[in-house]
Scaffold this active site. Structure first.
Site, short mmCIF file in Angstrom:
data_model
loop_
_atom_site.label_atom_id
_atom_site.label_comp_id
_atom_site.label_asym_id
_atom_site.label_seq_id
_atom_site.Cartn_x
_atom_site.Cartn_y
_atom_site.Cartn_z
N HIS A 23 0.45 -1.43 0.15
CA HIS A 23 0.36 0.17 0.55
C HIS A 23 0.93 1.23 -0.29
O HIS A 23 1.42 1.26 0.89
CB HIS A 23 -1.05 -0.34 1.60
CG HIS A 23 -1.78 0.59 1.20
ND1 HIS A 23 -1.81 1.80 2.67
CD2 HIS A 23 -2.21 1.91 0.58
CE1 HIS A 23 -2.87 3.12 2.69
NE2 HIS A 23 -3.02 3.00 1.18
CA CA Z 1 0.20 -0.68 -4.40
#
Ligand code: CA
Ligand code: ZLS
Ligand code: ZN
Length: 389
Positions: free
Chosen positions: A181
């Site tokens: 992320h």
């Molecule tokens: Ca990513």
């Protein structure tokens, strides 16, 4: 000689300083800057340098880095080395601990300011209208926070690059296909409606069968995390959390539908694409099953938007495949088609690409099948539906 000519239409620039190659995070550390050496060898082996403007990046200045990072933290980074670390910790009152993920190593300050300098130069090439596409494979370090290193990232060159782009462009779209992320970038712009962040990443428990229920790093980026709810930035962050094992078709379905709708509605004036190669199958840390062509499709899709495009690297822990993917993507940027057979006679380390398990001297070896595919059509539909809403 290689049949590669300067194509019409796109001006591409390549920003790099080869001094980043000599850095060592530590013998067992997965981040290996020499993957950048391998990338350079393949890019040049194919002759792609003749289709781009090539810039030798200079280090970023402390002032440049302080546009996002805390001044004390920048000061610390500009002085740190294994020799000075203990002394510096006294001055900065242990506010800046080192960790196994983010060790203090020899030459690190040079490395940090160089990858950042390359990103800043790439942004300049875009805002000066010298380039339509600017590439820095040594950048894309999306986890760094304002005054804290995280996940192999110390300076967030992406945030600094976007801040600079905002001086010329009303709306900037950030897209992140690293398997992790893009938390540092999302956090920095969570309260802004001028930067939309869109991250595709592995999310959830690492190993379902294990007793230990550790989350895949960094553990943020849930589907319902869409920016600071109490600010104008609410709904200007999108997250696409994905279980392990996703394949080419599934990933491209998610990428093209969600990115396509985002482009239509947000209408960015510039795009930053973080091309972390740890989303490829067979990555040492990643858990996806993507092949090089599918990873590259994401770049090809974003290029079609026809706005200034900053292309950055990021993760990628199986060096030979990082080099393959980023070479293929450099070719997509300039509009060249590469032969499946690697230019072994020119590459200084041909062994790295030879043998069955190293891809047999080919550019597009089969990388899928390392991880069981846990993704269902129902899950894909749910992700797309939430993002559209
Ligand atoms: Ca990513
Ligand atoms: O996105 O999962 C973690 C954190 C820990 C587990 C690992 N230990 C060392 C610290 C605590 C919870 N960290 C991740 C970070 C992944 C960063 C990805 C960066 C990017 O690709 C952008 C560039 C992680 N995964 C694997 C490791 N750390 C890791 C594996 C092996 C080692 C060797 C060196 C160091 C300690 C032993 C290390 C880290
Ligand atoms: Zn990553």
């Amino acid at each position: 000689e290689n049949g590669i000519e300067r194509p019409q239409g796109y001006n591409v620039s390549y920003h790099y300083n080869r001094r980043v190659e000599n850095m060592h995070f530590g013998r067992t550390h997965p981040m290996k800057p020499w993957r950048l050496t391998l990338t350079k060898h393949l890019v040049m082996g194919y002759g792609l340098q003749f289709a781009m403007d090539n810039y030798d990046a200079l280090p970023a200045s402390k002032e440049t880095v302080a546009a996002f990072h805390d001044e004390d933290y920048v000061d610390f980074l500009s002085k740190v080395s294994p020799q000075t670390f203990d002394e510096l910790c006294k001055i900065y009152e242990d506010r800046i601990p080192q960790s196994a993920d983010c060790p203090v190593f020899d030459g690190m300050q040079e490395y940090l300011f160089l990858y950042t300098g390359a990103t800043m130069e790439a942004v300049s090439a875009l805002t000066n209208h010298q380039s339509d596409i600017a590439i820095n494979w040594s950048g894309g370090l999306h986890h760094a926070h304002k005054s804290e290193a995280s996940g192999f990232c110390y300076i967030n060159d992406i945030v600094l690059g976007i801040v600079e782009l905002l001086k010329c462009h009303q709306r900037v779209l950030y897209i992140d296909i690293d398997v992790h992320h893009g938390d540092g970038v999302e956090e920095a712009f969570a309260s802004s409606d001028r930067v939309m962040t869109l991250s595709f990443h592995r999310y959830g428990i690492i190993d379902e069968d294990s007793r230990e229920k550790h989350l895949f790093f960094p553990g943020t980026g849930a589907l319902n995390s869409n920016g600071n709810e109490k600010s104008i930035g609410n709904h200007f962050a999108l997250n696409v959390p994905i279980p392990k094992g996703i394949d080419d078709d599934q990933f491209l379905y998610l990428f093209e539908t969600i990115t396509g709708r985002t482009l239509e509605h947000f209408r960015p004036q510039a795009i930053v694409l973080q091309c972390g190669a740890d989303s490829l199958g067979g990555d040492r840390l990643g858990q996806f099953n993507l092949n090089i062509r599918a990873h590259g499709e994401c770049l090809a899709f974003v290029k079609k938007a026809g706005v200034p495009l900053l292309i950055l690297g990021g993760g990628g822990y199986t060096a030979r495949n990082v080099a393959r993917a980023w070479t293929h993507e450099t070719a997509l940027a300039v509009g060249a088609t590469l032969s499946e057979e690697l230019p072994m006679h020119i590459v200084p380390r041909p062994q790295a690409f030879m043998g069955r398990e190293h891809g047999d001297g080919r550019l597009y070896p089969e990388l899928a099948g390392f991880h069981k595919n846990n993704v269902t059509q129902k899950e894909l539909d749910l992700l797309v539906e939430h993002c559209h809403e």
